[in-house]
Motif scaffolding. Sequence first.
Motif, PDB file in Angstrom:
ATOM      1  N   GLN A 122      27.169 103.647  21.460  1.00 29.62           N
ATOM      2  CA  GLN A 122      28.135 102.625  21.855  1.00 29.62           C
ATOM      3  C   GLN A 122      27.526 101.221  21.842  1.00 29.62           C
ATOM      4  O   GLN A 122      28.194 100.250  21.466  1.00 29.62           O
ATOM      5  CB  GLN A 122      28.685 102.944  23.242  1.00 29.62           C
ATOM      6  CG  GLN A 122      29.802 102.021  23.694  1.00 29.62           C
ATOM      7  CD  GLN A 122      30.367 102.414  25.035  1.00 29.62           C
ATOM      8  OE1 GLN A 122      29.620 102.752  25.969  1.00 29.62           O
ATOM      9  NE2 GLN A 122      31.685 102.391  25.160  1.00 29.62           N
ATOM     10  N   TYR A 123      26.285 101.101  22.252  1.00 27.98           N
ATOM     11  CA  TYR A 123      25.616  99.799  22.300  1.00 27.98           C
ATOM     12  C   TYR A 123      25.685  99.093  20.945  1.00 27.98           C
ATOM     13  O   TYR A 123      25.951  97.898  20.857  1.00 27.98           O
ATOM     14  CB  TYR A 123      24.165 100.006  22.734  1.00 27.98           C
ATOM     15  CG  TYR A 123      23.298  98.772  22.709  1.00 27.98           C
ATOM     16  CD1 TYR A 123      23.350  97.842  23.746  1.00 27.98           C
ATOM     17  CD2 TYR A 123      22.410  98.544  21.670  1.00 27.98           C
ATOM     18  CE1 TYR A 123      22.543  96.709  23.734  1.00 27.98           C
ATOM     19  CE2 TYR A 123      21.591  97.426  21.643  1.00 27.98           C
ATOM     20  CZ  TYR A 123      21.658  96.508  22.685  1.00 27.98           C
ATOM     21  OH  TYR A 123      20.866  95.390  22.664  1.00 27.98           O
ATOM     22  N   PRO A 144      25.583  94.029  22.686  1.00 27.75           N
ATOM     23  CA  PRO A 144      25.936  92.974  23.648  1.00 27.75           C
ATOM     24  C   PRO A 144      24.732  92.552  24.495  1.00 27.75           C
ATOM     25  O   PRO A 144      23.865  93.363  24.827  1.00 27.75           O
ATOM     26  CB  PRO A 144      27.015  93.632  24.514  1.00 27.75           C
ATOM     27  CG  PRO A 144      26.794  95.105  24.357  1.00 27.75           C
ATOM     28  CD  PRO A 144      26.303  95.287  22.954  1.00 27.75           C
ATOM     29  N   ASP A 145      24.703  91.297  24.847  1.00 28.38           N
ATOM     30  CA  ASP A 145      23.583  90.729  25.606  1.00 28.38           C
ATOM     31  C   ASP A 145      23.786  90.976  27.096  1.00 28.38           C
ATOM     32  O   ASP A 145      23.978  90.059  27.881  1.00 28.38           O
ATOM     33  CB  ASP A 145      23.472  89.233  25.318  1.00 28.38           C
ATOM     34  CG  ASP A 145      22.223  88.625  25.944  1.00 28.38           C
ATOM     35  OD1 ASP A 145      21.281  89.383  26.241  1.00 28.38           O
ATOM     36  OD2 ASP A 145      22.200  87.394  26.139  1.00 28.38           O
ATOM     37  N   VAL A 146      23.748  92.253  27.469  1.00 30.41           N
ATOM     38  CA  VAL A 146      23.873  92.654  28.871  1.00 30.41           C
ATOM     39  C   VAL A 146      22.826  93.724  29.173  1.00 30.41           C
ATOM     40  O   VAL A 146      22.400  94.462  28.283  1.00 30.41           O
ATOM     41  CB  VAL A 146      25.282  93.213  29.194  1.00 30.41           C
ATOM     42  CG1 VAL A 146      26.345  92.146  29.030  1.00 30.41           C
ATOM     43  CG2 VAL A 146      25.613  94.439  28.336  1.00 30.41           C
ATOM     44  N   ALA A 191      15.297 100.700  19.443  1.00 27.66           N
ATOM     45  CA  ALA A 191      15.289 100.177  20.804  1.00 27.66           C
ATOM     46  C   ALA A 191      16.126  98.908  20.873  1.00 27.66           C
ATOM     47  O   ALA A 191      15.826  97.921  20.205  1.00 27.66           O
ATOM     48  CB  ALA A 191      13.858  99.889  21.252  1.00 27.66           C
ATOM     49  N   GLY A 192      17.193  98.955  21.655  1.00 27.39           N
ATOM     50  CA  GLY A 192      18.021  97.774  21.834  1.00 27.39           C
ATOM     51  C   GLY A 192      17.303  96.750  22.706  1.00 27.39           C
ATOM     52  O   GLY A 192      16.587  97.109  23.645  1.00 27.39           O
ATOM     53  N   LYS A 193      17.472  95.482  22.405  1.00 30.44           N
ATOM     54  CA  LYS A 193      16.717  94.437  23.091  1.00 30.44           C
ATOM     55  C   LYS A 193      17.031  94.343  24.578  1.00 30.44           C
ATOM     56  O   LYS A 193      16.198  93.866  25.358  1.00 30.44           O
ATOM     57  CB  LYS A 193      16.962  93.089  22.422  1.00 30.44           C
ATOM     58  CG  LYS A 193      18.420  92.652  22.407  1.00 30.44           C
ATOM     59  CD  LYS A 193      18.594  91.349  21.646  1.00 30.44           C
ATOM     60  CE  LYS A 193      20.061  90.927  21.594  1.00 30.44           C
ATOM     61  NZ  LYS A 193      20.251  89.663  20.843  1.00 30.44           N
ATOM     62  N   THR A 194      18.206  94.781  25.006  1.00 30.03           N
ATOM     63  CA  THR A 194      18.547  94.706  26.432  1.00 30.03           C
ATOM     64  C   THR A 194      18.696  96.086  27.061  1.00 30.03           C
ATOM     65  O   THR A 194      19.183  96.208  28.173  1.00 30.03           O
ATOM     66  CB  THR A 194      19.856  93.919  26.639  1.00 30.03           C
ATOM     67  OG1 THR A 194      20.936  94.597  25.976  1.00 30.03           O
ATOM     68  CG2 THR A 194      19.736  92.505  26.097  1.00 30.03           C
ATOM     69  N   GLN A 195      18.252  97.116  26.349  1.00 32.82           N
ATOM     70  CA  GLN A 195      18.388  98.481  26.851  1.00 32.82           C
ATOM     71  C   GLN A 195      17.152  98.932  27.635  1.00 32.82           C
ATOM     72  O   GLN A 195      16.026  98.541  27.319  1.00 32.82           O
ATOM     73  CB  GLN A 195      18.608  99.464  25.700  1.00 32.82           C
ATOM     74  CG  GLN A 195      19.991  99.377  25.066  1.00 32.82           C
ATOM     75  CD  GLN A 195      20.145 100.412  23.975  1.00 32.82           C
ATOM     76  OE1 GLN A 195      19.360 100.461  23.031  1.00 32.82           O
ATOM     77  NE2 GLN A 195      21.160 101.245  24.098  1.00 32.82           N
ATOM     78  N   ARG A 196      17.401  99.775  28.616  1.00 37.72           N
ATOM     79  CA  ARG A 196      16.322 100.386  29.377  1.00 37.72           C
ATOM     80  C   ARG A 196      16.627 101.859  29.552  1.00 37.72           C
ATOM     81  O   ARG A 196      17.758 102.224  29.887  1.00 37.72           O
ATOM     82  CB  ARG A 196      16.183  99.708  30.746  1.00 37.72           C
ATOM     83  CG  ARG A 196      15.087 100.331  31.623  1.00 37.72           C
ATOM     84  CD  ARG A 196      14.941  99.600  32.940  1.00 37.72           C
ATOM     85  NE  ARG A 196      13.900 100.201  33.770  1.00 37.72           N
ATOM     86  CZ  ARG A 196      13.559  99.780  34.975  1.00 37.72           C
ATOM     87  NH1 ARG A 196      14.180  98.727  35.512  1.00 37.72           N
ATOM     88  NH2 ARG A 196      12.606 100.376  35.670  1.00 37.72           N
ATOM     89  N   HIS A 197      15.642 102.708  29.321  1.00 34.44           N
ATOM     90  CA  HIS A 197      15.820 104.142  29.476  1.00 34.44           C
ATOM     91  C   HIS A 197      15.327 104.599  30.842  1.00 34.44           C
ATOM     92  O   HIS A 197      14.310 104.099  31.349  1.00 34.44           O
ATOM     93  CB  HIS A 197      15.053 104.898  28.389  1.00 34.44           C
ATOM     94  CG  HIS A 197      15.634 104.736  27.025  1.00 34.44           C
ATOM     95  ND1 HIS A 197      14.932 104.977  25.876  1.00 34.44           N
ATOM     96  CD2 HIS A 197      16.875 104.359  26.623  1.00 34.44           C
ATOM     97  CE1 HIS A 197      15.694 104.758  24.822  1.00 34.44           C
ATOM     98  NE2 HIS A 197      16.884 104.379  25.257  1.00 34.44           N
ATOM     99  N   CYS A 198      16.026 105.558  31.401  1.00 36.24           N
ATOM    100  CA  CYS A 198      15.660 106.101  32.702  1.00 36.24           C
ATOM    101  C   CYS A 198      15.755 107.614  32.648  1.00 36.24           C
ATOM    102  O   CYS A 198      16.840 108.175  32.449  1.00 36.24           O
ATOM    103  CB  CYS A 198      16.603 105.544  33.780  1.00 36.24           C
ATOM    104  SG  CYS A 198      16.356 106.248  35.416  1.00 36.24           S
TER     105      CYS A 198
END
Length: 274
Positions: A92-93, A99-101, A121-128
């Motif tokens: 979806q990203y 999107p810059d969120v 790796a998306g620039k604003t993504q974080r994996h948990c």
Amino acid sequence: MMKIELDGVPETMLWPLWNRAYETRRHDALIEDPLAVKLVDKIDYDFPASFGKPSRAHGVRARVGDDLLRDFLSRFGERACVVALGEGLETQYWRLGEPDVHWLSVDLEESIDVRSRLLPAGKTQRHCSLSALDEAWMDLVPEGKVPFISAMGLLMYFREQEVVELLTAIARRFPEAELFFDAIPPAFSKKTLRGHKITKTYQAPAMPWGISVEHLPSFIEEIPGLNAVEVQDYAAPFPFAMGIYSLLAKIKPIRRALAPSLVHASVSAKAHNP
């Protein structure tokens, strides 16, 4: 070709991927998901043997979720963030143009490992690497942000009480948040508990939580602070895409017993705090 080893619930991330790639290749596609097409071509996995003939259902779900998130981002602007629970190989990203969120992807460790290997790796993504039921992920939502929380293809793998506790915690922690998730009917849930084979070679994992589309609004309204914005069956958003299912969904007893649901919910701005 890339070989990946998955089983149980994590393996199910390949199912919607297969269907989104199929949807993208259609002349009347509801979504544009070139990454899904690339991944299906890249992964060494017998998708047809496991999941059978492609369905448009996951394309419908993806389109509804995309439309809701676009609207949410336009309304909340800089206050918005995204939490994708059980994101698997959801793309979806990228469908939304990166999107810059702040975008938090929450999934089991083996699922996050596969996602990290296969998707850029998306620039604003974080994996948990956590279960969605572990409230520790909530502490990773930036202070002052309002999250759009998606749980596509996830909640049916939990018990009803676990779903209640998760939704209650979300409503308690995140006033103004919005949620998008789907649910399966009780009849299908019972089939999986007995060992339902999708094809000759693939048995669906147990899906303990099933609820009818008619009962979902009252179920949601019983969660303190949570409101049902819209509850619809899969055939409702794009009837032309669901064929015979759109006709069957008009028959109330069949809809009640067999229709899966798409849910958009919101948390009251006055939701109580911990």
